[in-house]
Motif scaffolding. Sequence first.
Motif, PDB file in Angstrom:
ATOM      1  N   ALA A 178       0.519 -11.665   7.709  1.00 16.38           N
ATOM      2  CA  ALA A 178       1.419 -10.547   7.436  1.00 16.38           C
ATOM      3  C   ALA A 178       2.356 -10.835   6.264  1.00 16.38           C
ATOM      4  N   ALA A 179       2.434 -12.096   5.832  1.00 14.46           N
ATOM      5  CA  ALA A 179       3.325 -12.466   4.736  1.00 14.46           C
ATOM      6  C   ALA A 179       2.707 -12.222   3.355  1.00 14.46           C
ATOM      7  N   ILE A 180       1.484 -11.724   3.302  1.00 16.76           N
ATOM      8  CA  ILE A 180       0.830 -11.485   2.011  1.00 16.76           C
ATOM      9  C   ILE A 180       1.307 -10.163   1.432  1.00 16.76           C
ATOM     10  N   LYS A 230      -2.736   1.025   6.395  1.00 14.34           N
ATOM     11  CA  LYS A 230      -4.173   0.809   6.577  1.00 14.34           C
ATOM     12  C   LYS A 230      -4.743   0.012   5.402  1.00 14.34           C
ATOM     13  N   LYS A 231      -4.310   0.340   4.202  1.00  8.35           N
ATOM     14  CA  LYS A 231      -4.760  -0.358   3.004  1.00  8.35           C
ATOM     15  C   LYS A 231      -4.311  -1.824   3.029  1.00  8.35           C
ATOM     16  N   ASP A 232      -3.062  -2.076   3.441  1.00  7.80           N
ATOM     17  CA  ASP A 232      -2.547  -3.439   3.526  1.00  7.80           C
ATOM     18  C   ASP A 232      -3.296  -4.251   4.581  1.00  7.80           C
ATOM     19  N   ALA A 233      -3.589  -3.641   5.722  1.00  6.60           N
ATOM     20  CA  ALA A 233      -4.325  -4.333   6.782  1.00  6.60           C
ATOM     21  C   ALA A 233      -5.729  -4.705   6.306  1.00  6.60           C
ATOM     22  N   GLN A 234      -6.374  -3.823   5.566  1.00  5.00           N
ATOM     23  CA  GLN A 234      -7.699  -4.108   5.031  1.00  5.00           C
ATOM     24  C   GLN A 234      -7.631  -5.269   4.045  1.00  5.00           C
ATOM     25  N   ASP A 247      -6.965 -17.752  12.604  1.00  2.00           N
ATOM     26  CA  ASP A 247      -6.784 -16.415  13.173  1.00  2.00           C
ATOM     27  C   ASP A 247      -5.747 -15.575  12.441  1.00  2.00           C
ATOM     28  N   GLU A 248      -4.494 -15.843  12.655  1.00  2.43           N
ATOM     29  CA  GLU A 248      -3.425 -15.045  12.055  1.00  2.43           C
ATOM     30  C   GLU A 248      -2.631 -15.814  11.002  1.00  2.43           C
ATOM     31  N   THR A 249      -3.103 -16.988  10.621  1.00  3.43           N
ATOM     32  CA  THR A 249      -2.393 -17.788   9.626  1.00  3.43           C
ATOM     33  C   THR A 249      -3.347 -18.218   8.517  1.00  3.43           C
TER      34      THR A 249
END
Length: 117
Positions: free
Chosen positions: A92-94, A43-47, A73-75
């Motif tokens: 998601a690569a961060i 949850k923390k990573d998604a935020q 959007d996702e990039t």
Amino acid sequence: MFNFLLEDGATPVNSSWISIAMIVVLFIALYFFMIRPQKKQEKKDAQMRNELAVGDEVTTIGGIIGKVVSIKDETFVLETTKDKTKIRFLRAAIRSVDVKANAPVEDVAEETADENK
């Protein structure tokens, strides 16, 4: 199997309840020590990824460090080196946001001082 938990004169029905109770306690412990902390971290990573802004300095999971120059959007596009090399990544690569774009200079200096300790 759990004979050491049984009292003298315990019936087989009691021993089966003790076995079931031990399994339930094991699953509860598994949830609180493994599953719950992992979900909190996700949850923390998604935020962190959703709060990404142009100008943030980030580190990717591959170890590439750079500044975010655009977000879709996702990039996002990451600018690295002084030659202004631009690479496109998925959000998601961060791995981490090292410096926020709108962070005051004093806060950044304090964070780097704390990391060097």
